[in-house]
Design a protein around this motif. Structure first.
Motif, PDB file in Angstrom:
ATOM      1  N   ALA A  41       0.843  -1.194   0.000  1.00  0.00           N
ATOM      2  CA  ALA A  41       0.000   0.000   0.000  1.00  0.00           C
ATOM      3  C   ALA A  41       0.878   1.245   0.000  1.00  0.00           C
ATOM      4  O   ALA A  41       1.901   1.294   0.691  1.00  0.00           O
ATOM      5  CB  ALA A  41      -0.914   0.000   1.226  1.00  0.00           C
ATOM      6  N   LEU A  42       0.486   2.235  -0.782  1.00  0.00           N
ATOM      7  CA  LEU A  42       1.228   3.491  -0.821  1.00  0.00           C
ATOM      8  C   LEU A  42       0.882   4.319   0.412  1.00  0.00           C
ATOM      9  O   LEU A  42      -0.291   4.472   0.765  1.00  0.00           O
ATOM     10  CB  LEU A  42       0.881   4.271  -2.086  1.00  0.00           C
ATOM     11  N   ASP A  43       1.894   4.853   1.065  1.00  0.00           N
ATOM     12  CA  ASP A  43       1.714   5.666   2.260  1.00  0.00           C
ATOM     13  C   ASP A  43       1.325   7.083   1.834  1.00  0.00           C
ATOM     14  O   ASP A  43       2.174   7.920   1.540  1.00  0.00           O
ATOM     15  CB  ASP A  43       3.007   5.687   3.081  1.00  0.00           C
ATOM     16  N   ARG A  44       0.035   7.351   1.800  1.00  0.00           N
ATOM     17  CA  ARG A  44      -0.456   8.661   1.351  1.00  0.00           C
ATOM     18  C   ARG A  44      -0.024   9.778   2.292  1.00  0.00           C
ATOM     19  O   ARG A  44       0.220  10.906   1.860  1.00  0.00           O
ATOM     20  CB  ARG A  44      -1.983   8.628   1.254  1.00  0.00           C
ATOM     21  N   ALA A  45       0.050   9.473   3.575  1.00  0.00           N
ATOM     22  CA  ALA A  45       0.476  10.495   4.534  1.00  0.00           C
ATOM     23  C   ALA A  45       1.916  10.917   4.257  1.00  0.00           C
ATOM     24  O   ALA A  45       2.243  12.113   4.283  1.00  0.00           O
ATOM     25  CB  ALA A  45       0.334   9.962   5.959  1.00  0.00           C
ATOM     26  N   LEU A  46       2.789   9.964   3.973  1.00  0.00           N
ATOM     27  CA  LEU A  46       4.165  10.283   3.621  1.00  0.00           C
ATOM     28  C   LEU A  46       4.208  11.097   2.341  1.00  0.00           C
ATOM     29  O   LEU A  46       4.980  12.054   2.229  1.00  0.00           O
ATOM     30  CB  LEU A  46       4.969   8.995   3.453  1.00  0.00           C
ATOM     31  N   TRP A  47       3.376  10.739   1.373  1.00  0.00           N
ATOM     32  CA  TRP A  47       3.332  11.467   0.094  1.00  0.00           C
ATOM     33  C   TRP A  47       2.976  12.933   0.320  1.00  0.00           C
ATOM     34  O   TRP A  47       3.597  13.840  -0.242  1.00  0.00           O
ATOM     35  CB  TRP A  47       2.303  10.803  -0.814  1.00  0.00           C
ATOM     36  N   ARG A  48       1.979  13.169   1.185  1.00  0.00           N
ATOM     37  CA  ARG A  48       1.570  14.555   1.470  1.00  0.00           C
ATOM     38  C   ARG A  48       2.646  15.305   2.241  1.00  0.00           C
ATOM     39  O   ARG A  48       2.849  16.508   2.037  1.00  0.00           O
ATOM     40  CB  ARG A  48       0.247  14.555   2.240  1.00  0.00           C
ATOM     41  N   GLU A  49       3.351  14.587   3.138  1.00  0.00           N
ATOM     42  CA  GLU A  49       4.438  15.236   3.875  1.00  0.00           C
ATOM     43  C   GLU A  49       5.566  15.648   2.942  1.00  0.00           C
ATOM     44  O   GLU A  49       6.155  16.724   3.098  1.00  0.00           O
ATOM     45  CB  GLU A  49       4.962  14.301   4.966  1.00  0.00           C
ATOM     46  N   LEU A  50       5.872  14.797   1.976  1.00  0.00           N
ATOM     47  CA  LEU A  50       6.886  15.158   0.988  1.00  0.00           C
ATOM     48  C   LEU A  50       6.435  16.376   0.191  1.00  0.00           C
ATOM     49  O   LEU A  50       7.234  17.277  -0.096  1.00  0.00           O
ATOM     50  CB  LEU A  50       7.152  13.977   0.048  1.00  0.00           C
ATOM     51  N   GLY A  51       5.167  16.398  -0.159  1.00  0.00           N
ATOM     52  CA  GLY A  51       4.644  17.554  -0.879  1.00  0.00           C
ATOM     53  C   GLY A  51       4.715  18.818  -0.049  1.00  0.00           C
ATOM     54  O   GLY A  51       5.113  19.887  -0.544  1.00  0.00           O
ATOM     55  N   ALA A  52       4.356  18.727   1.232  1.00  0.00           N
ATOM     56  CA  ALA A  52       4.403  19.890   2.109  1.00  0.00           C
ATOM     57  C   ALA A  52       5.824  20.389   2.315  1.00  0.00           C
ATOM     58  O   ALA A  52       6.051  21.596   2.511  1.00  0.00           O
ATOM     59  CB  ALA A  52       3.763  19.547   3.456  1.00  0.00           C
ATOM     60  N   ALA A  53       6.797  19.481   2.253  1.00  0.00           N
ATOM     61  CA  ALA A  53       8.198  19.862   2.415  1.00  0.00           C
ATOM     62  C   ALA A  53       8.785  20.465   1.140  1.00  0.00           C
ATOM     63  O   ALA A  53       9.942  20.896   1.140  1.00  0.00           O
ATOM     64  CB  ALA A  53       9.017  18.648   2.846  1.00  0.00           C
ATOM     65  N   GLY A  54       8.000  20.480   0.051  1.00  0.00           N
ATOM     66  CA  GLY A  54       8.474  21.061  -1.198  1.00  0.00           C
ATOM     67  C   GLY A  54       9.175  20.095  -2.109  1.00  0.00           C
ATOM     68  O   GLY A  54       9.785  20.510  -3.100  1.00  0.00           O
ATOM     69  N   PHE A  55       9.091  18.794  -1.806  1.00  0.00           N
ATOM     70  CA  PHE A  55       9.820  17.797  -2.594  1.00  0.00           C
ATOM     71  C   PHE A  55       9.368  17.792  -4.048  1.00  0.00           C
ATOM     72  O   PHE A  55      10.186  17.904  -4.974  1.00  0.00           O
ATOM     73  CB  PHE A  55       9.635  16.420  -1.964  1.00  0.00           C
ATOM     74  N   PHE A  56       8.055  17.647  -4.276  1.00  0.00           N
ATOM     75  CA  PHE A  56       7.567  17.520  -5.643  1.00  0.00           C
ATOM     76  C   PHE A  56       7.597  18.846  -6.398  1.00  0.00           C
ATOM     77  O   PHE A  56       7.692  18.863  -7.620  1.00  0.00           O
ATOM     78  CB  PHE A  56       6.154  16.927  -5.643  1.00  0.00           C
ATOM     79  N   GLY A  57       7.502  19.958  -5.672  1.00  0.00           N
ATOM     80  CA  GLY A  57       7.522  21.266  -6.315  1.00  0.00           C
ATOM     81  C   GLY A  57       8.891  21.916  -6.312  1.00  0.00           C
ATOM     82  O   GLY A  57       9.001  23.135  -6.489  1.00  0.00           O
ATOM     83  N   LEU A  58       9.927  21.133  -6.148  1.00  0.00           N
ATOM     84  CA  LEU A  58      11.275  21.676  -5.996  1.00  0.00           C
ATOM     85  C   LEU A  58      11.696  22.520  -7.196  1.00  0.00           C
ATOM     86  O   LEU A  58      12.348  23.557  -7.034  1.00  0.00           O
ATOM     87  CB  LEU A  58      12.266  20.527  -5.793  1.00  0.00           C
ATOM     88  N   CYS A  59      11.336  22.095  -8.394  1.00  0.00           N
ATOM     89  CA  CYS A  59      11.772  22.790  -9.606  1.00  0.00           C
ATOM     90  C   CYS A  59      10.731  23.746 -10.160  1.00  0.00           C
ATOM     91  O   CYS A  59      10.959  24.357 -11.216  1.00  0.00           O
ATOM     92  CB  CYS A  59      12.169  21.772 -10.675  1.00  0.00           C
ATOM     93  N   LEU A  60       9.596  23.873  -9.498  1.00  0.00           N
ATOM     94  CA  LEU A  60       8.592  24.835  -9.945  1.00  0.00           C
ATOM     95  C   LEU A  60       8.996  26.241  -9.533  1.00  0.00           C
ATOM     96  O   LEU A  60       9.614  26.435  -8.484  1.00  0.00           O
ATOM     97  CB  LEU A  60       7.230  24.502  -9.340  1.00  0.00           C
ATOM     98  N   PRO A  61       8.651  27.259 -10.339  1.00  0.00           N
ATOM     99  CA  PRO A  61       8.942  28.642  -9.943  1.00  0.00           C
ATOM    100  C   PRO A  61       8.223  29.009  -8.650  1.00  0.00           C
ATOM    101  O   PRO A  61       7.154  28.473  -8.342  1.00  0.00           O
ATOM    102  CB  PRO A  61       8.402  29.465 -11.123  1.00  0.00           C
ATOM    103  N   GLU A  62       8.807  29.908  -7.920  1.00  0.00           N
ATOM    104  CA  GLU A  62       8.211  30.314  -6.645  1.00  0.00           C
ATOM    105  C   GLU A  62       6.841  30.939  -6.835  1.00  0.00           C
ATOM    106  O   GLU A  62       5.944  30.766  -6.002  1.00  0.00           O
ATOM    107  CB  GLU A  62       9.149  31.290  -5.926  1.00  0.00           C
ATOM    108  N   GLU A  63       6.658  31.689  -7.953  1.00  0.00           N
ATOM    109  CA  GLU A  63       5.354  32.311  -8.192  1.00  0.00           C
ATOM    110  C   GLU A  63       4.260  31.290  -8.472  1.00  0.00           C
ATOM    111  O   GLU A  63       3.065  31.610  -8.407  1.00  0.00           O
ATOM    112  CB  GLU A  63       5.437  33.298  -9.361  1.00  0.00           C
ATOM    113  N   SER A  64       4.670  30.043  -8.773  1.00  0.00           N
ATOM    114  CA  SER A  64       3.699  28.971  -8.994  1.00  0.00           C
ATOM    115  C   SER A  64       3.556  28.080  -7.769  1.00  0.00           C
ATOM    116  O   SER A  64       2.958  27.003  -7.844  1.00  0.00           O
ATOM    117  CB  SER A  64       4.119  28.121 -10.204  1.00  0.00           C
TER     118      SER A  64
END
Length: 292
Positions: A41-64
């Motif tokens: 099972a995928l740990d959705r809570a971990l996935w959201r924590e990574l997102g909140a830490a900026g992991f998935f949006g690391l390369c997105l512009p700050e204005e986005s």
């Protein structure tokens, strides 16, 4: 030219390692591996924590809503994920940030078919690509990477950014198995002395170190240049460092390394799986040969 990491890059790497150690340490890894059931099972809570830490949006512009960093920094955090054996379609979700709503925040899990395989298809909210008719593999090599195979032998290569991020994960796994081998060689004793005192064990550990450092140079360089030829070289070297490094680590551990309770086999199985997802070695070799 400066080849050392900047202070900010070191802080990013160390912060990612600390986050994963606290959230997905060895206890969580073993719990995920030993959980009953055929499909993890995928740990959705971990996935959201990574997102909140900026992991998935690391390369997105700050204005986005992103962090505004580049692939060089992304490679550092994916290297740490490789060390920790974090499960899930990290690469596909990372590359979907900014294009698939919710991917950057970790609310949406994204997967994609790479080289005829689709990881975590049942757990994904969005599939970027054609996955119709994909059949589940009943016994995937890696217990924490469920796979579906596409019909017809489709071998479409992933984008070069995906190949590079898989190489970064391979690099992290290779570094971790090197640490495990050295630690065991120092602590395990035979004939009244640590096994690391024996020449054969020394040579194995030294060869592991060389492969890791050569792969690191190649992966970091490819992250800076984005050159397809350098990405192909990074893929080959990182795959070798991860797969052969895990095998050598098993050798250093002896019979203990092959037990289910050990973690070495998990690194080897994940390395095999990543190598299949990132692309065939022959394709990378052909790309390098064509450049000569």
């Amino acid at each position: 030219m400066h080849f050392q990491l900047t202070e900010d890059q070191r802080a990013l790497r160390d912060g990612t390692r600390a986050l994963l150690a606290g959230r997905f340490g060895r206890q969580e890894l073993r719990s995920a591996v030993d959980r009953e059931g055929t499909s993890p099972a995928l740990d959705r809570a971990l996935w959201r924590e990574l997102g909140a830490a900026g992991f998935f949006g690391l390369c997105l512009p700050e204005e986005s809503g992103g962090v505004g960093l580049g692939l060089a920094e992304a490679v550092l955090v994916f290297e740490e994920c490789g060390r920790a054996l974090v499960p899930g379609p990290l690469v596909a979700t990372f590359l979907a940030a900014g294009e698939v709503p919710g991917a950057a925040s970790g609310e949406v899990v994204v997967t994609a078919p790479y080289n005829g395989l689709v990881p975590w298809l049942d757990a994904a909210d969005v599939v970027r690509g054609e996955a119709a008719g994909a059949e589940p593999l009943t016994a995937p090599v890696d217990p924490l990477t469920p796979l579906h195979r596409l019909p017809g032998g489709d071998r479409t290569r992933p984008p070069w950014q995906a190949t590079l991020l898989y190489a970064a994960e391979q690099l992290g796994s290779a570094g971790r198995t090197l640490d495990m081998a050295v630690q065991h060689a120092r602590e395990r004793e035979q004939f009244g002395q640590p096994v690391g005192a024996f020449q054969a064990v020394k040579h194995l550990c030294a060869e592991m170190l060389v492969r890791v450092e050569v792969a690191r140079a190649a992966v970091y360089a490819a992250a800076v240049t984005g050159d397809p030829v350098e990405v192909a070289a990074a893929e080959l070297l990182a795959d070798e460092a991860a797969v052969q490094g895990a095998r050598d680590c098993l050798q250093v551990h002896g019979g203990m390394g092959f037990t289910w309770e050990g973690d070495v086999h998990l690194h080897l199985k994940r390395a095999w799986t990543r190598a299949e997802l990132a692309g065939r070695a022959r394709d990378a070799e052909e790309a390098l040969a064509a450049s000569l």
